[in-house]
Design an enzyme around this catalytic site. Structure first.
Site, PDB file in Angstrom:
ATOM      1  N   THR A 278       0.990  -1.152  -0.024  1.00 51.83           N
ATOM      2  CA  THR A 278      -0.147  -0.139   0.074  1.00 51.83           C
ATOM      3  C   THR A 278       0.894   1.311   0.051  1.00 51.83           C
ATOM      4  OG1 THR A 278      -0.015   0.252   2.305  1.00 51.83           O
ATOM      5  CG2 THR A 278      -1.677  -1.281   1.677  1.00 51.83           C
TER       6      THR A 278
ATOM      7  N   ASP B 263      -1.941  -9.956  -0.489  1.00 53.41           N
ATOM      8  CA  ASP B 263      -2.649  -9.347   0.501  1.00 53.41           C
ATOM      9  C   ASP B 263      -3.000 -10.568   1.576  1.00 53.41           C
ATOM     10  OD1 ASP B 263      -5.326  -8.531   1.913  1.00 53.41           O
ATOM     11  OD2 ASP B 263      -5.627  -7.343   0.136  1.00 53.41           O
TER      12      ASP B 263
ATOM     13  N   THR C 280      -1.319  -2.934  19.233  1.00 53.10           N
ATOM     14  CA  THR C 280      -1.118  -1.575  19.737  1.00 53.10           C
ATOM     15  C   THR C 280      -1.599  -1.146  21.180  1.00 53.10           C
ATOM     16  OG1 THR C 280      -1.563   0.843  19.370  1.00 53.10           O
ATOM     17  CG2 THR C 280      -3.070  -0.577  18.504  1.00 53.10           C
ATOM     18  N   ASP C 281      -1.067  -0.341  21.961  1.00 58.66           N
ATOM     19  CA  ASP C 281      -1.720   0.047  23.131  1.00 58.66           C
ATOM     20  C   ASP C 281      -3.031   0.982  23.194  1.00 58.66           C
ATOM     21  OD1 ASP C 281      -0.452   2.400  22.303  1.00 58.66           O
ATOM     22  OD2 ASP C 281       0.695   3.156  24.045  1.00 58.66           O
ATOM     23  N   GLU C 282      -3.036   1.307  21.897  1.00 57.01           N
ATOM     24  CA  GLU C 282      -4.428   2.216  21.419  1.00 57.01           C
ATOM     25  C   GLU C 282      -5.773   1.486  21.929  1.00 57.01           C
ATOM     26  OE1 GLU C 282      -4.116   4.929  18.254  1.00 57.01           O
ATOM     27  OE2 GLU C 282      -1.637   4.807  18.179  1.00 57.01           O
TER      28      GLU C 282
ATOM     29  N   TYR D 106      -8.922   3.359  13.775  1.00 59.42           N
ATOM     30  CA  TYR D 106      -7.898   2.420  13.711  1.00 59.42           C
ATOM     31  C   TYR D 106      -7.821   1.617  14.879  1.00 59.42           C
ATOM     32  CZ  TYR D 106      -3.030   1.285  14.886  1.00 59.42           C
ATOM     33  OH  TYR D 106      -1.824   0.766  15.245  1.00 59.42           O
TER      34      TYR D 106
ATOM     35  N   LYS E  48      -8.079  -2.510  15.329  1.00 62.73           N
ATOM     36  CA  LYS E  48      -7.222  -3.344  15.883  1.00 62.73           C
ATOM     37  C   LYS E  48      -7.538  -4.423  17.201  1.00 62.73           C
ATOM     38  CE  LYS E  48      -3.263  -3.608  15.271  1.00 62.73           C
ATOM     39  NZ  LYS E  48      -2.335  -4.382  14.387  1.00 62.73           N
TER      40      LYS E  48
END
Ligand code: NAD
Ligand code: TYD
Length: 353
Positions: A35, A58, A133-135, A159, A163
């Site tokens: 991408t 992909d 991720t920590d998000e 996002y 995740k």
């Protein structure tokens, strides 16, 4: 023996592939869709290294996954492939659901089929490591303790929600089917080959180009920064010794406000490549409109990984950020090539410059 890495032409993935071949030396099959965020130039040092096999494809392509798994019989799969930029997820969330949720699902199903057919001794040793991720934990208030692995998931952006969904799928494939999975939830990374839509490379490159350094809102949002090579060593360690089905938080104990980060970069540039007018790069700092739903603070408690697997980061923020600024000064060719085409369109749409 070989491992299959997905998303290995992106920022963390390319650092991981390079680091893996240096430290372990085992062949890598690298599946990446290329991408806008994937860049084969980041892997050019491996052009004549026959331990690295790049495949353009992909993670949502089930037939391709089956082919690669049966042809190369990897002993592990490490999943970096994702759409990763919060601002892009706000403008256009669809690709995030497609790759991060449906792509992870397709990958899990292909791996489950492959793993269940392996001979007993290979099935026992096989691992699927999902890089997250920590998000997914949401946003902290100023006095809150850092995120541990038992924090509730409270994702706030398209996002982080995508995740979080992928982490749940990985967890469920372990509990339901016994798939041997590991999950890492890491804080913000920085370092070489970081695509210049993210704060740190954007600020370095805008500073050098004499452009504004855009700070969202009041610049008091806090992120916990980890040098990318430390993330790579944590992933290697979890792959080697992590307990099946467990998640491990990875972080650098480096909480900084965005404004602190930008001032630090400006001070290093003032020293390494001073502006011709003798003024500080900090003069280019410009406050711009805040990101919608902007998470105020992320911070990682990485004690489980240290206690159980003996991992610690090698770099402090001060040493890592200096290496990073130097890397961007030394690699203007890479910078020039990524700063074209699609990337320019994005910068134009986001910042109007
Ligand atoms: P990146 O955007 O730089 O790279 C992602 C890579 O995945 C690109 O090479 C892209 O071409 C590839 N890709 C995208 N969709 C794909 C698909 N459908 N099939 C195959 N390849 C595809 O991202 P990054 O910063 O290197 O992040 C890698 C992983 O680490 C992501 O899963 C991200 O959520 C996670 N993570 C990132 C950070 C960070 O600070 N960057 C922190 C913690 C976790
Ligand atoms: P970013 O690098 O996009 O990572 P993330 O959103 O995943 O944490 O942003 C890091 C922080 O910097 C975040 O609080 C948003 C802020 N930021 C700016 O202030 N200006 C910018 O131009 C960008 C890209 C980010």
């Amino acid at each position: 023996m070989a491992i299959l890495v997905t998303g290995g032409a992106g920022f963390i993935g390319c650092n991981f592939v390079i680091d893996w071949l240096e430290c372990i030396g085992e062949p890598v099959i690298n599946l990446d869709k290329l991408t806008y965020a994937g860049n084969l130039q980041s892997l050019s040092a491996l052009n004549s290294d026959n331990r690295h096999l790049f495949v353009n494809g992909d993670i949502g392509d089930s037939a391709l996954l089956k082919l690669l798994l049966s042809k190369y019989s990897p002993r592990a799969v490490i999943n970096f492939a994702a759409e990763s930029h919060v601002d892009r997820s706000i403008h256009a969330p669809s690709e995030f659901i497609q790759t991060n949720v449906l792509g992870t699902f397709t990958l899990l199903e292909a791996i489950r089929g492959y793993w269940s057919e392996l001979p007993e001794d290979e099935r026992r040793l096989f691992r699927f490591l999902h890089v997250s991720t920590d998000e997914v934990y949401g946003s902290l208030l100023p006095g809150d303790p850092p995120f541990t692995e038992t924090n509730a998931y409270e994702p706030n952006s398209p996002y982080s929600a995508s995740k979080a969904a992928s982490d749940h799928l990985v967890r469920a494939w372990h509990h339901t089917y016994g798939l041997p999975v590991l999950t890492t939830n890491c804080s913000n990374n920085y370092g070489p080959y970081h695509f210049p839509e993210k704060l740190i490379p954007l600020v370095i490159l805008n500073a050098l180009a004499g452009k504004p350094l855009p700070i969202y809102g009041d610049g008091q949002q806090v992120r916990d920064w980890l040098y990318v090579k430390d993330h790579c060593s944590a992933i290697r360690r979890v792959l080697e010794a992590g307990a099946l089905g467990e998640t491990y938080n990875v972080g650098g104990w480096n909480e900084k406000t965005n404004l602190e980060v930008v001032h630090t970069i400006c001070a290093i540039l003032d020293e390494l490549q001073p502006r011709t007018d003798g003024e500080s790069y900090a003069g280019q700092i410009t406050f711009v409109q805040d990101r919608p739903g902007h998470d105020r603070r992320y911070a990682i408690d990485a004690r489980k990984l240290e206690r159980e697997l003996g991992w610690k980061p090698a770099e402090t923020f001060e040493t890592g950020i200096r290496k990073t600024v130097q890397w961007y000064l030394d690699n203007q060719g890479w910078v020039h090539n990524v700063s074209s085409g699609n990337y320019r369109e994005w910068v134009n749409q986001q910042y109007g410059i």
